[in-house]
Scaffold this active site. Structure first.
Site, short mmCIF file in Angstrom:
data_model
loop_
_atom_site.label_atom_id
_atom_site.label_comp_id
_atom_site.label_asym_id
_atom_site.label_seq_id
_atom_site.Cartn_x
_atom_site.Cartn_y
_atom_site.Cartn_z
N CYS A 1 -0.38 12.42 -12.13
CA CYS A 1 0.83 13.18 -11.85
C CYS A 1 1.47 12.71 -10.54
O CYS A 1 2.69 12.63 -10.42
CB CYS A 1 0.51 14.67 -11.75
SG CYS A 1 -0.38 15.30 -13.18
N CYS B 1 -3.04 16.13 -10.26
CA CYS B 1 -3.87 14.99 -10.64
C CYS B 1 -3.28 13.70 -10.11
O CYS B 1 -2.10 13.62 -9.78
CB CYS B 1 -4.04 14.92 -12.15
SG CYS B 1 -2.51 14.51 -13.03
N ASP C 1 -22.54 -2.01 22.33
CA ASP C 1 -22.18 -2.35 23.70
C ASP C 1 -23.07 -1.52 24.63
O ASP C 1 -23.46 -0.40 24.29
CB ASP C 1 -20.71 -2.00 23.93
CG ASP C 1 -20.31 -2.13 25.40
OD1 ASP C 1 -20.54 -3.21 25.96
OD2 ASP C 1 -19.80 -1.14 25.95
#
Length: 700
Positions: free
Chosen positions: A18, A15, A395
């Site tokens: 953690c 997690c 471009d």
């Protein structure tokens, strides 16, 4: 090692909280100056000296495994994750035993209580260790909240619910770990693309070596059906190469002598010898992997909001829980045990699991999905920004067009055959190095036309060429080279110029015998791409070019671009991007990544195309279309918007469910069962919602 940076892969990081705890623990190592955990890529970068043993000790609270190199571990099932998170199976057995004893001998019996205590200890000992460590250091995360809730449940005799909280939280943690690993599989699949060994020719003999030992200019042998292990050029043989892993192209590409090939691509049918041009660590695939890993650590604004919110949210929930537990008993004479229970339920339902996981899983999954489809997104911020773009500038040369002048039209005004006309024209142009000359020569070469000997060759700078062929004086060049033109020729020249073509005239003995119209060829995809972009609600499309107005207008009309800005130098493009931002809002710029670098950097999102093997594009762009394929642009916009929608849904649902559950406190209906099921249900739903992005395909 000094202060050098080292990178390590981390297994078992379940997690985000953690990951933060692990990062803080590593920073506390005396020989470490700084550490940065990339939760998305499951990787840590350490500045200073740290051994694998030091790092694993810092991660012992979650039994993290550290490796110097990426290890291709087999994919685990969901229940593998459950078993890894707190001995859940053993905890479940004792919980079931406790419930059975509850009905047989009562909840107050020591054996019943002992079963629930065993369930809590077996399933939650790692949770409690981390929770107590956090309390000592005044870190208030999910494990801190759960630890307080379980201890409180035990103190008031709610053993069965305390055990249930432990088990359901462990399953919730397993779910988060499982979902993040599913999302990380996009990186793992990239890492597994290239082979680990290769057959090379050394000292006249073929030998198998690790790809890490291949040097520049080594000759690598690639048989049919094998993957190419290195970046290089074909020195012998020809074949069709499946480049989908790098460029996202679904159709194999023919490769012959001196053509560039990339590590991780598949040789489909022919025998090849490839001369290595880059070390493995410098290959295009390695750069893509590195950039995707780094991208997953670049937080989107939505994720930054969640992180900031969570920093205040968790302490706020603790204060609310404290208020719920103390205010009614102290000021309204309510039963202390009843409202302490309600306060504990608030702690559980307030656990920010779903909120914290809502954004990173979506971002990591989306970036991985894009990478598999040949689009490199360099951070969640750019993915999110693309979804808010109001205008997109292109471009011209190398993006909308191929960047190569080609013969588009011609008109034969003589009694000679067309082949004869182009034989004369190409024979004259062979003496010139001008790009327009190469267009005429290339056209003639397509039909294997003969060459004539040119005598008395003479070049007129800026105008054209004269020469004698088979006794006739010929001239080829711009209309300005000729003193007088007939009215019909003049009208045709002007018409072609109005359409954006550059016109070349061929004359024999001062009489015009042919008109050739040359223009930069438009790519096959832009017209459909522009149509798709407009269909997505992109209000403004703009062409930026150094060409004149006529050419710019012609190209814009051919592909459906709404506006054009002509006669621009590279620095002018940057200025125009700033002005477009002021005029329209957020602007994306699409270019080839070389001379467009200033404009790409100035735009809200810079998108480089044709960037496989092009370092400049990978460095300057926020998003790179690896396959030189503009059709990936609408796909990327759709992916961005879909990701944004999923993040909004997840955040809204996670917070909404918390609010609804907390409102149950008012009538006293909130229980620990409802709290933990609401929290786990929210985590499950936001995770599954985010993982829908795994299925996102270019054809969607």
């Amino acid at each position: 090692m000094g202060d050098q940076e080292q990178s390590f892969y981390v297994q078992g990081m379940s997690c985000a909280n953690c990951a933060k705890t692990f990062e803080n623990n590593v920073k506390e190592i005396s020989t470490v100056k700084n550490a940065d955990v990339n939760f998305g890529a499951s990787k840590i970068t350490v500045e200073g000296a740290a051994s694998i043993e030091d790092l694993e000790k810092a991660g012992s609270f979650e039994n993290l495994k550290i490796t110097q190199e990426y290890e291709d571990t087999p994919q685990k099932s969901f229940w593998d994750y459950v078993k890894e998170n707190g001995n859940v199976v053993g905890s479940l057995i004792f919980l079931a035993l406790g419930i059975a004893l509850f009905f047989q001998i009562g909840e107050e019996h020591p054996v019943t209580i002992g079963s629930f205590i065993a369930s809590i200890v077996i399933g939650g000992h790692r949770l409690f260790i981390a929770g107590f460590q956090n309390l000592v250091k005044l870190r208030f995360d999910m494990k801190t909240l759960m630890t307080i809730a379980v201890i409180g449940a035990a103190l008031i005799g709610e053993w069965i619910e305390g055990a249930a909280v432990v088990i359901l939280f462990a399953i919730s943690e397993a779910l988060e770990s499982y979902s993040m690993d599913k999302a990380r599989n996009s990186i793992k699949s990239l890492m597994g693309i290239a082979p680990k060994t290769a057959n090379i020719m050394r000292d006249g003999q073929q030998q198998e070596v690790s790809v890490d030992n291949i040097q520049v200019n080594d000759i690598v042998i690639v048989k049919p059906g094998e993957k190419i292990p290195v970046d290089g050029v074909v020195s012998k043989g020809e074949s069709s190469i499946n480049q989908a892993s790098i460029t996202g192209e679904s159709v194999p590409v023919y490769k012959g002598l001196d053509d560039e090939v990339f590590a991780g691509t598949l040789n489909e049918e022919g025998y090849l010898e490839v001369r290595t041009t880059k070390l493995v660590k410098d290959s295009t695939l390695s750069k893509i992997i590195h950039l995707v890993e780094e991208a997953q650590n670049e937080k989107a604004p939505a994720q930054q909001f969640v992180d900031r919110f969570a920093a205040y949210y968790t302490p706020l929930i603790m204060l609310i829980a404290l208020g719920v537990a103390t205010v009614p008993p102290l000021f309204f004479g309510a039963r202390f045990e009843t409202w302490l229970y309600q306060g504990l339920a608030v702690l559980v339902v307030g656990c920010p699991c779903a909120l914290v996981v809502s954004t990173p899983v979506a971002i990591v999954t989306a970036i991985g999905s894009a990478a598999r489809n040949g689009v490199l997104v360099k951070g969640g911020a750019y993915l999110e920004s693309l979804g808010h773009i109001d205008a997109i500038a292109f471009d011209k040369t190398g993006t909308i067009t191929k960047g190569e002048p080609v013969v588009q039209h011609y008109q034969n005004l003589s009694n000679k055959s067309d082949d004869e006309l182009f034989s004369i024209a190409s024979s004259l142009e062979r003496q010139s190095q001008h790009p327009l000359a190469r267009a005429v020569i290339h056209y003639a070469e397509q039909f294997n036309l003969q060459h004539y000997e040119v005598e008395r060759f003479q070049a007129q700078t800026g105008k054209g060429i004269t020469g004698l062929i088979n006794g006739t004086d010929y001239q080829i060049g711009s209309p300005g080279m000729f003193q007088e033109l007939s009215a019909a020729v003049q009208i045709e020249v002007e018409n072609l110029q109005e359409q954006g073509h550059t016109v070349i005239l061929i004359a024999g003995n001062n009489t015009v015998i042919g008109i050739i119209a040359i223009a930069d060829a438009v790519r096959d995809m832009p017209k459909q791409m522009i149509k798709d972009i407009h269909a997505l609600g992109m209000k403004h499309s703009i062409l930026l070019t150094g060409d004149n107005d006529k050419t710019a207008r012609s190209i814009s009309e051919q592909v459906g671009i709404k506006e054009f800005l002509a006669n621009l130098l590279p620095k002018d493009k940057q200025t125009q991007i700033k002005q477009l931002s002021q005029k329209y809002g957020k602007v994306a710029m699409v270019g080839d990544g070389v001379n467009d670098a200033p404009a790409l950097a100035t735009a809200d999102v810079g998108i480089a195309m044709g960037s496989a093997g092009t370092d400049t594009a990978l460095e300057t762009a926020d998003i790179a279309l690896m396959g030189d394929d503009l059709s990936k642009l609408p796909f990327t916009v759709r992916l961005s918007r879909r990701t944004l929608n999923i993040i909004k849904q997840n955040i809204g649902f996670a917070l909404g469910l918390k609010v609804v559950a907390l409102l149950l406190v008012i009538p006293g209906w909130l229980t620990l069962w409802i709290a933990i099921l609401a929290d786990m249900g929210a985590t499950l739903l936001v995770t599954l919602n985010a993982l829908r992005l795994i299925k996102n395909k270019e054809t969607n």
